[in-house]
Write a protein that holds these residues in place. Structure first.
Motif, mmCIF file in Angstrom:
data_model
loop_
_atom_site.group_PDB
_atom_site.id
_atom_site.type_symbol
_atom_site.label_atom_id
_atom_site.label_comp_id
_atom_site.label_asym_id
_atom_site.label_seq_id
_atom_site.Cartn_x
_atom_site.Cartn_y
_atom_site.Cartn_z
ATOM 1 N N ALA A 182 59.695 41.544 44.508
ATOM 2 C CA ALA A 182 59.881 40.425 43.588
ATOM 3 C C ALA A 182 58.764 40.419 42.553
ATOM 4 N N LEU A 183 59.140 40.502 41.279
ATOM 5 C CA LEU A 183 58.190 40.484 40.161
ATOM 6 C C LEU A 183 58.543 39.331 39.245
ATOM 7 N N ASN A 184 57.507 38.662 38.695
ATOM 8 C CA ASN A 184 57.789 37.591 37.740
ATOM 9 C C ASN A 184 58.149 38.191 36.379
ATOM 10 N N ALA A 185 58.504 37.345 35.425
ATOM 11 C CA ALA A 185 59.022 37.808 34.131
ATOM 12 C C ALA A 185 57.987 38.644 33.378
ATOM 13 N N ILE A 186 56.717 38.224 33.425
ATOM 14 C CA ILE A 186 55.674 38.961 32.705
ATOM 15 C C ILE A 186 55.466 40.340 33.323
ATOM 16 N N GLN A 187 55.460 40.417 34.645
ATOM 17 C CA GLN A 187 55.304 41.701 35.330
ATOM 18 C C GLN A 187 56.473 42.635 35.017
ATOM 19 N N ARG A 188 57.699 42.074 35.010
ATOM 20 C CA ARG A 188 58.868 42.909 34.703
ATOM 21 C C ARG A 188 58.804 43.438 33.275
ATOM 22 N N ARG A 189 58.372 42.572 32.364
ATOM 23 C CA ARG A 189 58.277 42.995 30.963
ATOM 24 C C ARG A 189 57.250 44.106 30.798
ATOM 25 N N HIS A 190 56.132 43.984 31.509
ATOM 26 C CA HIS A 190 55.093 45.010 31.416
ATOM 27 C C HIS A 190 55.567 46.329 32.014
ATOM 28 N N ALA A 214 55.112 32.388 40.486
ATOM 29 C CA ALA A 214 54.928 33.258 39.318
ATOM 30 C C ALA A 214 53.517 33.144 38.761
ATOM 31 N N LEU A 215 52.805 32.035 39.070
ATOM 32 C CA LEU A 215 51.453 31.820 38.550
ATOM 33 C C LEU A 215 50.386 32.466 39.420
ATOM 34 N N THR A 216 50.772 33.154 40.476
ATOM 35 C CA THR A 216 49.795 33.771 41.383
ATOM 36 C C THR A 216 49.473 35.206 41.006
ATOM 37 N N ASN A 217 50.300 35.813 40.160
ATOM 38 C CA ASN A 217 50.197 37.235 39.784
ATOM 39 C C ASN A 217 50.422 38.164 40.973
ATOM 40 N N LEU A 218 50.985 37.654 42.073
ATOM 41 C CA LEU A 218 51.288 38.495 43.227
ATOM 42 C C LEU A 218 52.702 39.046 43.096
ATOM 43 N N ALA A 219 52.940 40.187 43.729
ATOM 44 C CA ALA A 219 54.296 40.681 43.927
ATOM 45 C C ALA A 219 54.680 40.333 45.369
ATOM 46 N N GLN A 237 37.532 29.059 38.194
ATOM 47 C CA GLN A 237 38.883 28.899 38.726
ATOM 48 C C GLN A 237 39.592 30.251 38.827
ATOM 49 N N LEU A 238 39.433 31.104 37.812
ATOM 50 C CA LEU A 238 40.099 32.413 37.840
ATOM 51 C C LEU A 238 39.529 33.300 38.944
ATOM 52 N N ARG A 239 38.222 33.200 39.201
ATOM 53 C CA ARG A 239 37.629 33.992 40.278
ATOM 54 C C ARG A 239 38.255 33.612 41.621
ATOM 55 N N LYS A 240 38.394 32.302 41.859
ATOM 56 C CA LYS A 240 38.985 31.850 43.132
ATOM 57 C C LYS A 240 40.452 32.243 43.239
ATOM 58 N N ARG A 241 41.178 32.081 42.120
ATOM 59 C CA ARG A 241 42.618 32.288 42.172
ATOM 60 C C ARG A 241 42.981 33.774 42.271
ATOM 61 N N PHE A 242 42.220 34.625 41.604
ATOM 62 C CA PHE A 242 42.588 36.047 41.545
ATOM 63 C C PHE A 242 41.593 36.935 42.291
ATOM 64 N N SER A 254 50.021 35.244 34.133
ATOM 65 C CA SER A 254 50.105 33.820 33.801
ATOM 66 C C SER A 254 49.322 33.009 34.831
ATOM 67 N N PHE A 255 48.834 31.836 34.401
ATOM 68 C CA PHE A 255 48.100 30.944 35.306
ATOM 69 C C PHE A 255 48.187 29.526 34.742
ATOM 70 N N GLU A 256 47.854 28.572 35.602
ATOM 71 C CA GLU A 256 47.865 27.158 35.203
ATOM 72 C C GLU A 256 46.438 26.629 35.184
ATOM 73 N N TYR A 257 46.095 25.891 34.135
ATOM 74 C CA TYR A 257 44.753 25.318 34.026
ATOM 75 C C TYR A 257 44.876 23.909 33.445
ATOM 76 N N HIS A 258 44.468 22.912 34.241
ATOM 77 C CA HIS A 258 44.515 21.501 33.838
ATOM 78 C C HIS A 258 45.900 21.106 33.342
ATOM 79 N N GLY A 259 46.933 21.546 34.083
ATOM 80 C CA GLY A 259 48.287 21.134 33.779
ATOM 81 C C GLY A 259 48.972 21.919 32.686
ATOM 82 N N THR A 260 48.301 22.908 32.105
ATOM 83 C CA THR A 260 48.886 23.718 31.031
ATOM 84 C C THR A 260 49.000 25.162 31.493
#
Length: 743
Positions: free
Chosen positions: A73-81, A26-31, A130-135, A147-153
């Motif tokens: 498959a969509l995560n909760a944020i994608q479904r809400r949007h 869910a933290l990848t923003n991929l479908a 980090q966001l450039r690499k991840r997305f 959604s994304f994870e950064y330093h454990g949060t």
């Protein structure tokens, strides 16, 4: 569909929504979809798989073994949007991005997934990397959340702005693909608990304190279009980080000029811009304060204004903060070079010094100079060219909607504290205050309040306690205030009413025809796109009702600006002064959307004397130019002239400057009879005899004759005559008629 939206090469497929297979996915923003469905979304020539989901946002797709064919498959944020739940059907079409689709800038608002009292400090540089690499290679759309994870949060970001380099997003969806060069700007809402640090490079993009502008909260009403123009021209490039603007190869705007009639909000806009900016406090300078009697001191004062900006640019280069210098009444010190004859050359030196600082050899790129003036025509032309005060925004009189906004701003406190009566209709007041400036509308509100407060005071005992609960500003107070505050660019109703003291009565078919034609010209000016200037000349014998007719047309037109120019207001003035006054009336008319100017007794304005003949050539030439000069774009003008010397005007060529000419005749016997019947001053048996006796007579002289006869009636008077309580004796009327010189 091509362009910035991309194009879909296949018809949208209907997919069934399911949950993301695992929490970490869910933290990848991929479908996710099945391997067999994935090929339907392949972008030719790339390794990308993109789907336009629900016609709303574009997601990158990846295969997963647990997803069946026909499912997405969509995560909760994608479904809400997308406003769907698991098991719902959703459209998913292949999305092929156009060329040059890379994002230059992505503005993201951060928040915690789990909201609470937690606080974190986020390093902007590290998070950007980090966001450039991840997305990387994912497409982001304005309004999208991920959604994304950064330093454990775990965090959520919302895309507030997505800018594709070299494209204008004003007419479409803001959307683009993240690349290695995409610049990230992070924002947080108040109380989010997230503190952004180390975003020095984005300092210039955070020049504004607020994320969005509520102009009414800032006290700015009716100027949304002008403010949007100012922001686009002067600040849009500064919102972007330095490396983006350098890629675009542009320089920031260094100066803007706000000009327009007094009281329209120029100083207010400049003051509020200063309050909205982060960093250095703006330097506010009144034009005359710069001047000094000592040689060289004035130029030094100008240099001192730019000293801090020079030091900051020398130290920090492109990272320098924005320095704003606000010049109020800039026309006082920046007059056209060579126009002053004081012998010192100080004004010329000031202009030269300003030009050097703004756009000289060592010009500054971290300065914004804001000048304000009511007299743009006085400024030196070199100051107005691109690279200097290149953004020139006219702050004009507010329209009805703008006046309503200004009224709401100035009555907001009263409304909150229940000091406004229920009968107050601000929309009606806005409609009544045509051509009122913002300052004049504020004056109307103050005047209305003074009426309300005065009702609570007793001049016999000013120490008497005031009952605050009984203070109510009523609609009647506002209507009285509108009558009391006269707009500088409004209709001169009192002057027009003086031109028709006896009112308007029907006085024959010819007069009625001319009046109807004149009102048709009013409509032509209102609705015609090809007639921004219409001129009409009313000629006829003295006293035939030309001025009264012109005044009636002006009043009944309901144009916001109606002015009468007559010789009586210019007695004793020099030719050049008279000419300047007439030019000013025309210039004022050009500031209003609809205007009428009445040139009364043109021969008197031209100082015509039959012996010679003698007249003012300066005034004649000025009038001919003004009668042919088209008003500015969007402004419309009707000029009505009156004259009793049409032969003279024809001889000097002024008649040719008018579009149409109407002859206003004297009254015939039948016309005089109609006037007398409407005035009801004679017995029915005497009307015919009285009308026959006057013959050809101007209506003004007829009114005077009736007044004389009414005053001579024993025990009566004009008031009782016009009320019908007493009639004029025909014998006495004939006596008065013998006393006056026949026309």
């Amino acid at each position: 569909m091509a362009g910035r939206f991309g194009l879909s090469s296949t018809a949208p497929a209907t997919m069934i929504v399911t949950n993301t297979p695992a929490a970490d996915l869910a933290l990848t923003n991929l479908a996710y979809c099945s391997a067999s469905d994935l090929q339907n979304y392949a972008v030719p020539g790339t390794k990308l798989f993109l789907a336009l989901v629900a016609d709303s946002f574009v997601l990158s797709l990846a295969p997963h073994g647990s997803i069946g064919s026909g499912y997405i498959a969509l995560n909760a944020i994608q479904r809400r949007h997308a406003r769907v739940s698991t098991g719902d059907k959703i459209s998913a079409a292949r999305f092929i991005p156009p060329d040059d689709f890379n994002l230059a800038l992505l503005r993201l608002e951060l928040e915690f997934v789990k909201k609470g009292s937690k606080s974190e400090q986020v390093d902007a540089v590290l998070l950007s990397n980090q966001l450039r690499k991840r997305f990387i290679n994912q497409i982001m759309t304005a309004g999208q959340r991920a959604s994304f994870e950064y330093h454990g949060t775990n965090y959520i970001f919302t895309v507030n702005q997505a800018v594709v380099e070299g494209q204008d997003n004003s007419n479409g969806v803001e959307r683009g693909i993240i690349s290695n060069d995409t610049y990230f700007i992070f924002e947080t809402s108040n109380g989010s608990g997230i503190k952004i640090v180390n975003q020095r490079e984005a300092a210039s993009s955070n020049i504004f304190r607020q994320k969005e502008f509520n102009l009414q909260a800032l006290g700015i009403g009716g100027l949304s279009e002008e403010f949007a123009d100012i922001f686009r021209r002067a600040f849009a490039s500064r919102v972007f980080p330095p490396h983006v603007t350098s890629k675009l190869g542009i320089k920031h705007v260094k100066g803007m000029l706000l000009y327009g009639p007094p009281g329209t909000g120029k100083t207010l806009i400049a003051r509020q811009i200063g309050k909205m900016l982060n960093g250095r406090e703006p330097k506010i300078v009144n034009g005359p304060e710069v001047l000094s009697k000592f040689v060289g001191e004035t130029e030094k004062n100008v240099r001192d204004l730019f000293a801090d900006a020079e030091n900051d640019q020398r130290t920090h280069g492109d990272q320098s903060e924005l320095h704003v210098i606000i010049f109020d009444e800039i026309d006082a010190i920046c007059k056209a070079r060579g126009s002053t004859r004081d012998g010192t050359g100080v004004h010329d030196s000031i202009v030269n010094q300003l030009l050097t600082k703004i756009d000289g050899v060592e010009s500054l790129n971290n300065v914004l100079l804001i000048g304000m003036t009511n007299r743009k025509d006085l400024l030196d032309e070199a100051l107005l060219r691109p690279g200097r005060l290149e953004v020139q925004v006219e702050i004009s009189l507010p329209d009805e909607n703008g006046r309503l906004q200004i009224l709401q701003i100035h009555t907001n406190k009263m409304k909150e504290n229940s000091f406004i009566a229920p009968d107050v209709n601000l929309q009606d007041i806005a409609a009544r205050t045509k051509n009122y400036s913002g300052a004049e509308i504020e004056g109307v509100v103050k005047s209305a309040v003074s009426y309300a407060l005065n009702r609570q005071l007793s001049l016999d005992d000013l120490t008497k306690p005031v009952d605050e609960e009984s203070i109510k500003v009523t609609m009647s107070d506002f209507l009285n205030a509108v009558q009391e505050i006269v707009p500088a660019f409004g209709a001169s109703t009192d002057d027009l009413e003086r031109c028709r003291l006896n009112g308007i009565v029907e006085c024959g078919g010819r007069h009625k025809h001319i009046y109807e034609r004149a009102m048709l010209l009013v409509e032509q000016v209102k609705v015609s796109k090809g007639s921004p200037l219409v001129t009409c000349l009313l000629e006829g014998p003295s006293g035939s009702g030309k001025t009264a007719m012109a005044a009636t047309v002006g009043i009944r037109s309901e144009f916001p600006y109606v002015k009468i120019i007559s010789a009586e207001s210019m007695i004793g003035l020099l030719e050049s002064t008279k000419c300047a006054q007439i030019v000013k009336v025309f210039e004022d008319a050009y500031k209003s959307p609809l205007s009428i100017i009445i040139l009364d007794d043109i021969e008197r304005l031209l100082e015509y004397v039959a012996i010679g003949p003698r007249f003012s050539n300066l005034m004649s030439q000025a009038l001919m130019v003004l009668l042919k000069r088209l008003p500015p774009k969007g402004k419309k003008l009707l000029v009505i002239g009156t004259t009793s010397e049409v032969g003279f005007l024809d001889s000097v060529g002024i008649c040719d400057a008018f579009s149409v000419t109407y002859h206003v005749p004297t009254l015939k016997a039948d016309d005089a009879k109609k006037v007398m019947q409407q005035l009801n001053v004679f017995a029915d048996d005497d009307v015919d005899a009285a009308a026959e006796a006057v013959g050809d007579m101007p209506i003004k002289k007829l009114y005077m004759l009736i007044e004389m006869a009414a005053q001579g009636e024993r025990g009566g008077g004009a008031e009782s005559i016009y009320s019908g309580a007493q009639k004029i004796k025909i014998s006495h009327f004939f006596d008065c008629l013998q006393d006056i010189v026949r026309y």
